[in-house]
Design an enzyme around this catalytic site. Structure first.
Site: not given
Ligand code: NDP
Length: 506
Positions: A193, A246, A251, A302, A402
């Site tokens: 997803k 994410g 997480g 990130c 962040e």
């Molecule tokens: P989010 O945590 O908001 O979302 C990440 C994904 O999780 C999206 O596809 C989102 O869906 C989905 N999601 C949201 N809620 C849930 C849930 N309850 N259960 C399962 N899936 C869910 O992150 P962002 O998209 O805003 O990305 C930014 C974040 O990602 C930053 O904190 C960044 O640091 C981190 N990141 C970390 C990296 C690493 O390698 N450490 C690399 C890149 C980013 P949707 O939004 O479509 O609803």
């Protein structure tokens, strides 16, 4: 705040865009949602409609998981020899290369990142698929041949099963490519997803997987939101592992959601990555890397080097260098090949970035550059100025959280111990950097800093061969390198008795 002394790239002539009609890929077929619902994605830079995607619900998520389960259980992929899996991964890599321009274009249009950067990311992603192929040849366990003449012990490595892959919006194609080739190399099946803001290039990857001949149902894609698609993918009994990139908040929610069935979880989360600059550092080199670290991907990264911790003796001269260089970074039209920094992903996110800057200013920090919206002729309002905030103290939100925008927080230190305390004083532990001409200082820092990756006299180099991941609240597990494969493998211990040598119990 005036923006007249910044380097800006204005919009080029309007280009016609093929609006993509995105569907779920379930069991080898492209399907709309049973509900008929869709959602639109507009370019953050131009406002143009880029894609219209099927909005998945519980039914689509469950169907995709069932397809992946069936594909795993009947061995159509896990029974394929590693050499054959490797061949397919290499084929996918070649197809990615062939389609680079189209994938990069839609990555740019949905995310707002510069086109030259998107192309480099897609090229890097293809190489990760190639690296994954080398691992598929090398799935090796262990043996214990000293248990006595009548015993042989073996540790077999087996694919963990069905993996839910959930990715964020900031590096959509690159991040799915840090997970899927390794899962496939291991023999797993997957449901993917993407973020609802950047679905297009994951769908394009699905097309390439089909073209490369991946058996039906081995990889499935469900488009939609965390609720309900992500929720089903993290709780369904047929899922064995969740691989998530994410935010730390989501997480933690995933760890809670998966605890009911104790699924394996791999998490790549956020970071508040410090770069520590000692007085003997090459300040020009450091300034360039600091500017790169904070503005790359508009800071929506990130690995963003969003805080520097600089020795008091060189703080002023370094900050001046950083401010001067910041003015030279070309911000603006993502489709212009000279642009280095594009648009912010959404209006809400831009407001959040600005909130951190204003809060720091109110608490006594000084905005040395930027700190406001950026207006780029011919484009939307979704741009933010390169921003340097000085006089930041460790207790401020801008030093702890962040910001995920083009905003640098500058802190200062006196002693090595103070620098380490500041560097380790955040809840995150993704990456860290040190600048010094003294190798002893660099090594001492690398040993003491709490981070999954440490860069010395450089920033954000990356290689498929080297593992990446975080400690503390930056994650669990590692991607890339040999560890990237290991995450998707389970160990099975086999103890073989030879002959009838077992002593009877009764
Ligand atoms: P989010 O945590 O908001 O979302 C990440 C994904 O999780 C999206 O596809 C989102 O869906 C989905 N999601 C949201 N809620 C849930 C849930 N309850 N259960 C399962 N899936 C869910 O992150 P962002 O998209 O805003 O990305 C930014 C974040 O990602 C930053 O904190 C960044 O640091 C981190 N990141 C970390 C990296 C690493 O390698 N450490 C690399 C890149 C980013 P949707 O939004 O479509 O609803």
């Amino acid at each position: 705040m005036t923006q007249h002394d910044l380097t800006l790239i204005h919009s080029e002539a309007d280009s016609a865009i093929e609006v993509l009609d995105l569907k779920h890929m379930i069991d080898g077929a492209w399907v709309a949602s049973a509900s008929g619902e869709v959602f639109d994605r507009h370019s953050p830079a131009t406002g143009q409609l880029i894609s219209r995607a099927a909005r998945g619900g519980v039914a689509e998520a469950e169907a995709a998981i069932e397809a992946a389960r069936k594909a795993f259980d009947d061995g159509r992929w896990s029974d394929v020899p590693g050499s054959e899996r490797a061949k397919l991964l290499n084929e996918v890599a070649d197809l990615i290369d062939k389609n680079r321009a189209r994938i990069a274009f839609y990555e740019t249009m949905e995310s707002g990142k510069p086109i030259a950067q998107a192309e480099a990311e897609i090229e890097g992603a293809a190489n990760i698929w190639r690296y994954g192929a080398t691992l598929a040849w090398n799935i090796r366990g262990d043996s214990q041949n000293a248990l006595g003449p009548d015993m042989l012990g073996m540790v077999l490595k087996e694919p963990i099963g069905v993996v839910s892959i959930i990715t964020p919006w900031n590096f959509p194609f690159l991040i799915v490519s840090q997970k899927l080739p390794f899962a496939l190399a291991a023999g797993c099946t997957a449901v993917i997803k993407p973020s609802e803001m950047t679905s297009a290039t994951t769908v394009m990857l699905g097309e390439l997987l089909i073209e490369a001949g991946l058996p039906t149902g081995v990889a499935n894609i469900v488009l939609g939101f965390g609720d309900p698609v992500g929720a089903v993918m993290t709780t369904h009994a047929s899922v064995d592992m969740v691989s998530f990139t994410g935010s730390t908040g989501v997480g933690k929610a995933i760890v809670a959601a998966t605890s009911g069935s104790l699924k394996k979880v791999s998490l790549e989360l956020g970071g508040k990555n410090p770069q520590v600059i000692f007085p003997d550092a090459d300040l020009d080199e450091a300034a360039d890397a600091i500017v790169f670290g904070v503005y790359f991907n508009a800071g929506e990264c990130c690995n963003s080097g969003s805080r520097i911790i600089v020795h008091k003796d060189v703080a002023e001269v370094l900050t001046e260098k950083v401010v001067d260089l910041s003015k030279k970074v070309p911000f603006g039209d993502p489709l212009n090949r000279d642009t280095k920094v594009g648009a912010i992903i959404s209006a809400d996110h831009k407001a959040k970035i600005d909130g951190y800057v204003k809060e720091a200013e109110a608490a006594g920090a000084k905005v040395r550059l930027g700190g406001d919206d950026l207006s780029v002729e011919g484009l939307t309002e979704q741009f933010y100025q390169p921003t340097v905030v000085d006089g930041v103290t460790a207790n401020m939100a801008i030093a702890q959280e962040e910001v995920f925008g083009p905003v640098l927080a500058v802190l200062t230190f006196d002693t090595f111990e103070e620098a380490i305390a500041l560097a380790n004083g955040a809840s995150y532990g993704l990456s860290a950097g040190v600048w010094s001409e003294n190798v002893h200082t660099c090594l001492a820092f690398a040993r003491r800093v709490e981070a999954g990756t440490v860069w010395t006299n450089t920033w954000m180099d990356g290689f498929p061969e080297l593992p990446f991941g975080g400690v503390k609240e930056s994650g669990l597990g590692r991607e890339l390198g040999p560890n990237g494969l290991e995450e998707f493998l389970e160990s099975k211990t086999v103890q073989m008795r030879l002959g009838k040598s077992r002593q009877k119990w009764v």
